[in-house]
Scaffold this motif. Structure first.
Motif, PDB file in Angstrom:
ATOM      1  N   ARG A  53     -23.296  31.865  37.830  1.00 30.58           N
ATOM      2  CA  ARG A  53     -24.128  33.008  38.256  1.00 30.58           C
ATOM      3  C   ARG A  53     -25.581  32.832  37.800  1.00 30.58           C
ATOM      4  O   ARG A  53     -26.517  33.110  38.558  1.00 30.58           O
ATOM      5  CB  ARG A  53     -23.548  34.309  37.716  1.00 30.58           C
ATOM      6  N   VAL A  56     -27.467  30.186  39.953  1.00 34.37           N
ATOM      7  CA  VAL A  56     -27.907  30.687  41.264  1.00 34.37           C
ATOM      8  C   VAL A  56     -29.038  31.702  41.099  1.00 34.37           C
ATOM      9  O   VAL A  56     -30.020  31.681  41.845  1.00 34.37           O
ATOM     10  CB  VAL A  56     -26.724  31.291  42.045  1.00 34.37           C
ATOM     11  N   SER A  57     -28.932  32.563  40.087  1.00 38.23           N
ATOM     12  CA  SER A  57     -29.980  33.588  39.902  1.00 38.23           C
ATOM     13  C   SER A  57     -31.316  32.963  39.501  1.00 38.23           C
ATOM     14  O   SER A  57     -32.384  33.513  39.819  1.00 38.23           O
ATOM     15  CB  SER A  57     -29.547  34.627  38.860  1.00 38.23           C
ATOM     16  N   TYR A  61     -32.334  30.598  45.648  1.00 45.12           N
ATOM     17  CA  TYR A  61     -31.286  30.997  46.595  1.00 45.12           C
ATOM     18  C   TYR A  61     -30.643  32.319  46.181  1.00 45.12           C
ATOM     19  O   TYR A  61     -30.702  32.732  45.029  1.00 45.12           O
ATOM     20  CB  TYR A  61     -30.219  29.896  46.692  1.00 45.12           C
ATOM     21  N   GLU A  62     -30.007  32.954  47.160  1.00 45.11           N
ATOM     22  CA  GLU A  62     -29.303  34.208  46.920  1.00 45.11           C
ATOM     23  C   GLU A  62     -27.809  33.923  46.759  1.00 45.11           C
ATOM     24  O   GLU A  62     -27.279  32.962  47.309  1.00 45.11           O
ATOM     25  CB  GLU A  62     -29.521  35.169  48.104  1.00 45.11           C
ATOM     26  N   TRP A  63     -27.132  34.810  46.028  1.00 44.58           N
ATOM     27  CA  TRP A  63     -25.693  34.658  45.806  1.00 44.58           C
ATOM     28  C   TRP A  63     -24.920  34.625  47.126  1.00 44.58           C
ATOM     29  O   TRP A  63     -23.931  33.905  47.267  1.00 44.58           O
ATOM     30  CB  TRP A  63     -25.191  35.791  44.920  1.00 44.58           C
ATOM     31  N   GLU A  64     -25.431  35.360  48.126  1.00 44.70           N
ATOM     32  CA  GLU A  64     -24.763  35.415  49.430  1.00 44.70           C
ATOM     33  C   GLU A  64     -24.800  34.066  50.146  1.00 44.70           C
ATOM     34  O   GLU A  64     -24.021  33.826  51.069  1.00 44.70           O
ATOM     35  CB  GLU A  64     -25.415  36.477  50.323  1.00 44.70           C
ATOM     36  N   VAL A  66     -24.091  31.226  48.760  1.00 40.13           N
ATOM     37  CA  VAL A  66     -23.077  30.335  48.178  1.00 40.13           C
ATOM     38  C   VAL A  66     -21.841  30.345  49.070  1.00 40.13           C
ATOM     39  O   VAL A  66     -21.154  31.358  49.207  1.00 40.13           O
ATOM     40  CB  VAL A  66     -22.696  30.770  46.742  1.00 40.13           C
ATOM     41  N   LEU A 105     -15.697  35.279  40.388  1.00 39.07           N
ATOM     42  CA  LEU A 105     -16.903  34.958  41.153  1.00 39.07           C
ATOM     43  C   LEU A 105     -16.892  35.494  42.582  1.00 39.07           C
ATOM     44  O   LEU A 105     -17.935  35.542  43.226  1.00 39.07           O
ATOM     45  CB  LEU A 105     -17.120  33.443  41.172  1.00 39.07           C
ATOM     46  N   LYS A 107     -15.783  34.082  45.198  1.00 37.86           N
ATOM     47  CA  LYS A 107     -16.032  32.984  46.141  1.00 37.86           C
ATOM     48  C   LYS A 107     -14.810  32.071  46.174  1.00 37.86           C
ATOM     49  O   LYS A 107     -14.031  32.012  45.219  1.00 37.86           O
ATOM     50  CB  LYS A 107     -17.260  32.162  45.717  1.00 37.86           C
TER      51      LYS A 107
END
Length: 316
Positions: A53, A56-57, A61-64, A66, A105, A107
């Motif tokens: 997390r 990515v933060s 890029y955005e978490w969406e 991934v 996560l 995902k």
């Protein structure tokens, strides 16, 4: 939403490395932190989730974006069920890593062993880029391996496809016990551990070698001595190369790969290893099987596992 990204995790005994890759296998950003295994599997899996997390933060890029997360683990796995059956490095048994990480996560998570994902990384964007059929050896403490056929990992029916270090290749008269419980495995002679053992044995026998002045002996010491012309060290490296080349010759008439890639710490030895391996491959391989085949060093280094783990969602 922007382009899709893929996160790879390399779970080691002391460190966790995570990285973001794009759809072409380019490594865009990485982070690393301690495994924290002294607190047990739950704490380690929470660390993985936090590292991913944060990675990515801290990225553009955005978490969406991934699309999926992959993990490479030095362990015996039940890949279809997402279980770590047993990990000697971590001391874990029967840990449902896929299910736990997916819950943490949100995902899709895929797993594979560390040598397979290193091979996949090299195949995707490293020394095997564009080659559909290749074999990757990881020469370190042991000998790991990965076989890529039509750009996909060969896992085998029990997940043991590509366990190259456990090819029983050393003749019985020379064979010693392997950590797997059998004798004569490639790993006993062509790993850093095997090279150091052969060097210690030579010193213990009283052979004339500069290695007698070194304690403790490392594989790098043996290669350095060989490069300086030490006959005992040269013989040891030659023996390690002999069985590597012979194992490649056997594979050449089973799957007939176009490229062999050597990675791991020993591959940094350079020409003294590669020239000897090529010599023995050429000696043992069937003539037709040798045509158009090359033996090359890996190029992704310590990033291969992260890249390959990310690639589990695209090339698996």
């Amino acid at each position: 939403m922007g382009e899709k990204i893929y996160v790879g995790v390399d779970l080691g005994g002391t460190a966790i490395k995570a990285g973001i890759c794009d759809e072409r296998g380019n490594l865009l950003q990485t982070c690393e932190g301690p495994t924290g295994n002294e607190k047990g599997p739950d704490a380690v899996l929470e660390n993985i989730a936090q590292y991913v997390r944060k990675l990515v933060s801290d990225s553009p890029y955005e978490w969406e974006q991934v699309e999926g997360i992959g993990a490479g683990i030095a362990a015996f796995l039940d890949i279809s069920q997402g279980f770590i059956k047993m990990s000697p490095n971590l001391g874990w048994r029967n840990v449902p890593i896929k299910k736990i990480l997916e819950e943490k996560l949100g995902k899709t998570v895929k797993i594979d062993n560390d040598a397979n994902v290193a091979a996949l990384g090299e195949a995707w964007s490293g020394a095997g880029k564009g080659i559909p059929l290749l074999v990757c050896y990881t020469l370190g403490t042991g000998v790991g391996g990965g076989i890529i056929i039509n750009h996909q990992i060969l896992q085998g029916c029990n997940g043991l496809g590509g366990e190259l270090g456990h090819m029983m290749i050393v003749p019985d008269i020379e064979a010693i016990d392997c950590g797997c419980g059998r004798k004569g495995c490639l790993e006993t002679v062509s790993s850093a551990t095997g090279i150091v053992r052969m060097a210690r044995d030579a010193v213990d026998r009283g052979e004339h070698t500069s290695l007698a002045l070194i304690s403790p002996i490392t594989a790098k010491d043996v290669f350095d001595a060989a490069k300086s012309g030490d006959e005992v060290a040269l013989r040891i490296i030659d023996r390690a190369a002999l069985y590597l080349g012979k194992s490649m010759a056997l594979l050449s008439v089973v799957i007939n790969p176009q490229r062999y890639i050597l990675g791991g710490g020993l591959s940094k030895a350079g020409d003294i290893l590669f020239d000897a391996v090529r010599k023995y491959y050429d000696q043992f391989a069937q003539d037709t099987a040798k045509e158009g085949v090359d033996i090359v060093p890996a190029i992704l280094g310590n990033d291969a596992g992260v890249v390959g783990a990310a690639g589990l969602h695209l090339r698996h």
